[in-house]
Design an enzyme around this catalytic site. Structure first.
Site, PDB file in Angstrom:
ATOM      1  N   SER A 180      46.857  42.519 -11.998  1.00  0.00           N
ATOM      2  CA  SER A 180      45.770  43.088 -12.806  1.00  0.00           C
ATOM      3  C   SER A 180      44.507  42.218 -12.721  1.00  0.00           C
ATOM      4  CB  SER A 180      46.196  43.247 -14.272  1.00  0.00           C
ATOM      5  OG  SER A 180      47.336  44.059 -14.357  1.00  0.00           O
ATOM      6  N   HIS A 206      45.253  36.470 -17.884  1.00  0.00           N
ATOM      7  CA  HIS A 206      45.736  37.051 -19.146  1.00  0.00           C
ATOM      8  C   HIS A 206      47.215  36.780 -19.378  1.00  0.00           C
ATOM      9  CE1 HIS A 206      46.624  39.929 -15.982  1.00  0.00           C
ATOM     10  NE2 HIS A 206      47.630  40.327 -16.735  1.00  0.00           N
ATOM     11  N   HIS A 251      42.960  43.253  -9.588  1.00  0.00           N
ATOM     12  CA  HIS A 251      42.302  44.558  -9.726  1.00  0.00           C
ATOM     13  C   HIS A 251      40.876  44.371 -10.261  1.00  0.00           C
ATOM     14  CE1 HIS A 251      45.818  46.779  -8.748  1.00  0.00           C
ATOM     15  NE2 HIS A 251      46.375  46.845  -9.925  1.00  0.00           N
ATOM     16  N   CYS A 254      48.382  37.554 -12.092  1.00  0.00           N
ATOM     17  CA  CYS A 254      48.948  38.905 -12.087  1.00  0.00           C
ATOM     18  C   CYS A 254      48.063  39.809 -11.232  1.00  0.00           C
ATOM     19  CB  CYS A 254      48.978  39.399 -13.534  1.00  0.00           C
ATOM     20  SG  CYS A 254      49.408  41.129 -13.766  1.00  0.00           S
ATOM     21  N   CYS A 295      52.658  38.636 -19.924  1.00  0.00           N
ATOM     22  CA  CYS A 295      52.347  39.886 -19.218  1.00  0.00           C
ATOM     23  C   CYS A 295      53.495  40.362 -18.340  1.00  0.00           C
ATOM     24  CB  CYS A 295      51.057  39.786 -18.394  1.00  0.00           C
ATOM     25  SG  CYS A 295      50.731  41.359 -17.551  1.00  0.00           S
TER      26      CYS A 295
END
Ligand code: PAD
Ligand code: ZN
Length: 375
Positions: free
Chosen positions: A49, A68, A52, A47, A175
């Site tokens: 994220s 995650h 990031h 993902c 997610c």
């Protein structure tokens, strides 16, 4: 021979410092302590994220095991765990749910007071890690850490799902899919016949498009600077696709013109200040609702024109699509099994854990929607 109660040596993708590639190494995973669960990961999506965290846009502690969006099977449980048992198929929950705090009990709350999402999600509840490399601790990430063959979760951060669910698909329910779909349905509360705009057509944004469609929106305008994303957006329900780079004027002005005053709902699924501003300004005065789904850079500040809100627009944030994780995830998996929605179009690549760096490159180059690592 049972591995319960013993340290497990296994492969994991460890990131040692900011902006560096992952390396595949053998780590040690300690047995679960009280109220913890050790699981064998079967699949994990990549993902934005996670990226990031790699880029530093989201602060996390290094060295770390990221990831995650996974599915696993319970290997062993710590003392006092009753929610799952060895052999159960499970999804790790980056947004855990204790079920007892003020937020968990509130009908609209989904951010458990007991478990944070910041640096506290990089260790277990007792402030230590279950991962070590040559005896040195490695941080967890987002209450989950799925880029490893084995991980340890807090019992509030794991939920049992249908044993028949395909891991390489339903990992997206951990997610990306749930976040985008729920942001449209639960947070924006898109109404039938409405006009929506979705900014950013990655795995999460396309799931938001699916959510707008499922809620009965009659016009769904999909926005991305990468036109390669448009075909899939149309397949999933977008009625129009536009590229901000094709216009001289700001994209919010284009949208306001296209919709005779602005959209009913806009969802920002990128995480940039400029597009957050555009998404808010593209909403209709008086009743437009804009939802922030993209994760903005940690601790950043942004400026908006207060009159946008003063004249009646609503600006909301949405974490994990507003779902109460422990309750919603098994239900979403069963909806998937009953073919109430599809995940296949979101999965463009399937790779072994060893090719994790390739998976991140595909994401950064805009060539993938979701790459799923299979173990
Ligand atoms: P992604 O990188 O696959 O998709 C982002 C899309 O935005 C890409 O298609 C880009 O081309 C596009 N884009 C980038 N810049 C612009 C721009 N200026 N204008 C228009 N389009 C642009 O990411 P993703 O779908 O995996 O995740 C999207 C965001 O959602 C990201 O910030 C991620 O961290 C966040 C997220 N939030 C939650 C949550 O709970 N709120 C959960 C999961 C992910
Ligand atoms: Zn995510």
């Amino acid at each position: 021979m049972s591995t319960a109660g013993k340290v497990i040596k296994c492969k994991a993708a460890v990131i040692w410092e900011l902006k560096k590639p992952f390396s595949i190494v053998e780590i040690e995973v300690a047995p679960p302590k009280a109220h913890e669960v050790r699981i064998k990961i079967l699949a994990s999506g990549i993902c934005r994220s996670d990226d990031h965290a790699v880029s530093g846009s989201q602060y996390t502690k290094f060295p770390a095991i990221l990831g995650h969006e996974g599915v696993g099977v319970v290997e062993s449980i710590g003392e006092g765990v009753t929610c799952v048992k060895p052999g159960d198929k499970v999804i790790p929950l980056f947004l855990p749910m204790c079920g007892e705090c003020k937020n968990c009990k509130h009908p609209r709350g989904n951010m458990c007071d007991k478990h944070g999402l910041g640096v506290e999600a990089a260790l277990m509840a007792d402030g230590t890690s279950r991962f070590t490399y040559k005896g040195e601790p490695i941080h967890a990430f987002g209450n989950t850490s799925t880029f490893t063959e084995y991980t340890v979760l807090r019992e509030d951060a794991v939920v049992k799902i249908d044993a028949a669910a395909p891991p390489e698909k339903v990992c997206l329910i951990g997610c990306g899919f749930s976040t985008g779909y729920g942001a449209a349905i639960n947070t924006a509360k898109v109404e039938p016949g409405s006009t929506c705009a979705v900014f950013g057509l990655g795995g999460v944004g396309l799931s938001a498009v699916m959510g707008c469609k499922a809620a009965g929106a009659s016009r769904i305008i999909a926005i991305d600077i990468n036109k390669d994303k448009f075909a899939k957006a149309k397949e999933l329900g977008a009625t129009e696709c536009i590229n901000p780079n094709d216009y001289k004027k700001p994209i919010e002005d284009v949208l306001v013109e296209m919709t005779n005053g602005g959209v009913d709902y806009s969802l920002e699924v990128i995480g940039r200040h400029e597009t957050l501003n555009s998404a808010l300004a593209a909403c209709h005065k008086n009743y437009g609702i804009s939802v922030m789904v993209g994760v903005p850079p940690s601790l950043s500040q942004m400026t908006i024109m207060p009159t946008l809100l003063f004249t009646g627009r609503t600006w909301k944030g949405s974490l994990f699509g507003g779902w109460k994780s422990k309750v919603a995830v098994p239900k979403l998996v069963s909806d998937f099994m009953q073919k109430k929605f599809t995940l296949d179009p979101l999965i463009t690549h399937t790779l072994p854990l060893d090719k994790i760096n390739e998976g991140f490159e595909l994401l950064r180059e805009g060539k993938s929607i979701r790459s799923v690592l299979v173990f």
